[in-house]
Enzyme design. Sequence first.
Site, PDB file in Angstrom:
ATOM      1  CG  HIS A 270      -2.049   0.983   1.083  1.00 13.49           C
ATOM      2  ND1 HIS A 270      -1.933   2.307   1.420  1.00 13.49           N
ATOM      3  CD2 HIS A 270      -3.297   0.820   0.588  1.00 13.49           C
ATOM      4  CE1 HIS A 270      -3.069   2.921   1.159  1.00 13.49           C
ATOM      5  NE2 HIS A 270      -3.923   2.041   0.641  1.00 13.49           N
ATOM      6  CG  ASP A 327      -8.385  -4.312  -3.010  1.00 12.03           C
ATOM      7  OD1 ASP A 327      -9.593  -4.068  -2.820  1.00 12.03           O
ATOM      8  OD2 ASP A 327      -7.593  -3.470  -3.467  1.00 12.03           O
TER       9      ASP A 327
HETATM   10  N1  CMC Z   1       4.254  -7.697  -4.810  1.00  9.04           N
HETATM   11  C1  CMC Z   1       5.604  -7.672  -4.967  1.00  9.04           C
HETATM   12  N2  CMC Z   1       6.349  -6.578  -4.800  1.00  9.04           N
HETATM   13  C2  CMC Z   1       5.719  -5.433  -4.454  1.00  9.04           C
HETATM   14  C3  CMC Z   1       4.320  -5.385  -4.284  1.00  9.04           C
HETATM   15  C4  CMC Z   1       3.580  -6.566  -4.466  1.00  9.04           C
HETATM   16  N3  CMC Z   1       2.247  -6.570  -4.315  1.00  9.04           N
HETATM   17  N4  CMC Z   1       3.960  -4.140  -3.945  1.00  9.04           N
HETATM   18  C5  CMC Z   1       5.083  -3.410  -3.916  1.00  9.04           C
HETATM   19  N5  CMC Z   1       6.161  -4.191  -4.217  1.00  9.04           N
HETATM   20  C6  CMC Z   1       7.581  -3.786  -4.231  1.00  9.04           C
HETATM   21  C7  CMC Z   1       7.918  -2.945  -5.438  1.00  9.04           C
HETATM   22  O1  CMC Z   1       8.346  -3.763  -6.503  1.00  9.04           O
HETATM   23  C8  CMC Z   1       8.991  -2.046  -4.902  1.00  9.04           C
HETATM   24  O2  CMC Z   1      10.187  -2.823  -4.838  1.00  9.04           O
HETATM   25  P1  CMC Z   1      11.636  -2.113  -5.093  1.00  9.04           P
HETATM   26  O3  CMC Z   1      11.820  -1.169  -3.942  1.00  9.04           O
HETATM   27  O4  CMC Z   1      12.593  -3.260  -5.091  1.00  9.04           O
HETATM   28  O5  CMC Z   1      11.540  -1.437  -6.405  1.00  9.04           O
HETATM   29  C9  CMC Z   1       8.568  -1.782  -3.469  1.00  9.04           C
HETATM   30  O6  CMC Z   1       7.778  -2.924  -3.106  1.00  9.04           O
HETATM   31  C10 CMC Z   1       7.731  -0.516  -3.289  1.00  9.04           C
HETATM   32  O7  CMC Z   1       6.600  -0.605  -4.158  1.00  9.04           O
HETATM   33  P2  CMC Z   1       6.045   0.542  -5.090  1.00  9.04           P
HETATM   34  O8  CMC Z   1       5.423  -0.075  -6.299  1.00  9.04           O
HETATM   35  O9  CMC Z   1       7.120   1.574  -5.314  1.00  9.04           O
HETATM   36  O10 CMC Z   1       4.946   1.163  -4.121  1.00  9.04           O
HETATM   37  P3  CMC Z   1       3.752   2.104  -4.525  1.00  9.04           P
HETATM   38  O11 CMC Z   1       3.405   2.859  -3.321  1.00  9.04           O
HETATM   39  O12 CMC Z   1       4.100   2.865  -5.767  1.00  9.04           O
HETATM   40  O13 CMC Z   1       2.583   1.066  -4.927  1.00  9.04           O
HETATM   41  C11 CMC Z   1       0.759  -0.455  -4.748  1.00  9.04           C
HETATM   42  C12 CMC Z   1       1.574   0.671  -4.070  1.00  9.04           C
HETATM   43  C13 CMC Z   1      -0.461  -0.749  -3.896  1.00  9.04           C
HETATM   44  C14 CMC Z   1       0.324   0.020  -6.133  1.00  9.04           C
HETATM   45  C15 CMC Z   1       1.654  -1.720  -4.862  1.00  9.04           C
HETATM   46  O14 CMC Z   1       2.002  -2.178  -3.587  1.00  9.04           O
HETATM   47  C16 CMC Z   1       0.981  -2.828  -5.655  1.00  9.04           C
HETATM   48  O15 CMC Z   1       1.085  -2.863  -6.887  1.00  9.04           O
HETATM   49  N6  CMC Z   1       0.271  -3.795  -4.982  1.00  9.04           N
HETATM   50  C17 CMC Z   1      -0.467  -4.826  -5.673  1.00  9.04           C
HETATM   51  C18 CMC Z   1      -1.826  -4.283  -6.161  1.00  9.04           C
HETATM   52  C19 CMC Z   1      -2.806  -4.053  -5.030  1.00  9.04           C
HETATM   53  O16 CMC Z   1      -3.005  -4.891  -4.179  1.00  9.04           O
HETATM   54  N7  CMC Z   1      -3.462  -2.900  -5.050  1.00  9.04           N
HETATM   55  C20 CMC Z   1      -4.500  -2.520  -4.059  1.00  9.04           C
HETATM   56  C21 CMC Z   1      -4.044  -1.369  -3.242  1.00  9.04           C
HETATM   57  S1  CMC Z   1      -4.981  -1.095  -1.739  1.00  9.04           S
HETATM   58  C22 CMC Z   1      -6.625  -0.675  -2.043  1.00  9.04           C
HETATM   59  C23 CMC Z   1      -6.910  -0.091  -3.343  1.00  9.04           C
HETATM   60  O17 CMC Z   1      -6.415   0.970  -3.717  1.00  9.04           O
HETATM   61  O18 CMC Z   1      -7.754  -0.665  -4.015  1.00  9.04           O
END
Ligand code: CMC
Length: 391
Positions: A270, A327
Amino acid sequence: GGIITMDPGYKNTGSCKSAITYLDGEEGVLMYRGYPIEQLAEKSNFEEVMYLLLKGELPTAEQAKKFKSDINEYDVVSEDVTKILNAFPSTAHPMGVLSTLTSSLTAFNPKAVNVKSEEDMYRAAVTLLAKFPVLAAWTLRKMKGLPLNYSDSKLGYVENFYSMMFKQPNKELEMDPIVIDALDKLLILHADHEQNCSTSTVRLVGSAHTGLFASISSGVSALWGPLHGGANQEVVEMLERIQEDGGNVQKWVDKAKDKNDDFRLMGFGHRVYKNFDPRARIIKKAADQILDKLGIQDPALDIAKKLEQAALEDEYFVSRKLYPNVDFYSGIIYKALGIPTEMFTVMFAVGRLPGWISQWIEMRTNNEPIGRPRQIYVGEPKRDYIDLGNR
Ligand code: CMC
């Protein structure tokens, strides 16, 4: 001129002041209008929470009654909207259909909202709160090829939505209180989440003084994405894939860690919560209770728990502070309630609607300026036009 600060994804940029939702990502705190989400999920109901978000206070019994009857006054959707609905193939994703139908409401309610009038703003809000669940239910009926149902004002807001989705012609619909309560709780947990992607979209679109319905339609599109609300559908599809693949959760955790693999653990991570997502905690407990009460054994729940545990024991997820989000377990509950997978994000949208509306109203009431980020140009420097023959 001036110095432009880059902040891709707006990770540290505040876009507004808001008095609606408080969120502390380090402590795992979420409050609507000052009320902790745990208390609202346990004691309140969705009708009340809609009112709270919109008006800032919990309603008295009288105010709650008036609010419900105001909603009922607007719960008829023009028959012409069904022509738009029927133009879609039954294979269309319900979120695409919902966004279109929401936008189409603009044509049937063309009068612009007078943002100086509290009464006018309120009327726009209840109009949309009334019609949106009808449209949402219709996306399911369309997908299933079933005749459309209409609102029944004798029913509560959540019961009515449920009934419009599932009532069969000439048959009584059994409404199990366990199912309705579960749905109510899920809707409460989704009702607002401050400046998330879809809410920011609603505010940004509305900041150009675009109307409420068109702004919300954009919010629906933003929510559809798999990184946002679309994740709830993706989670259950992922769990089913893991199950078909033999249930080896470690293999999928490793896949999510592999930087050469696009796969992410859906329902994990998140932008703001770095310790735990309070909604996920409530939903995990509710999933256990609801499946138990309904006597459902879903192997997906076991896989989800094992997957969560494997991830939480893994250095990759620990060091990046990745935890289950709202989710991760919600889809398992929706599935137990008989809601098709493609509808999960529509359920989220019905829950988030009062939040979107309240945020849109707050933005217009505060007379916020048009949202218009800047950029740093990295393209070609100035060059002269070349005639077609000389290229
Ligand atoms: N699985 C594997 N690696 C992950 C995941 C994941 N679900 N989420 C984040 N990471 C890694 C990412 O690759 C990055 O690694 P590194 O530092 O090595 O590059 C690190 O963790 C930080 O992630 P980020 O993508 O820079 O974080 P963000 O704040 O931009 O993204 C997010 C947040 C929710 C989009 C992301 O965690 C994600 O894609 N999660 C999976 C989709 C999901 O469950 N979304 C629902 C969000 S909550 C409620 C909603 O909005 O609906």
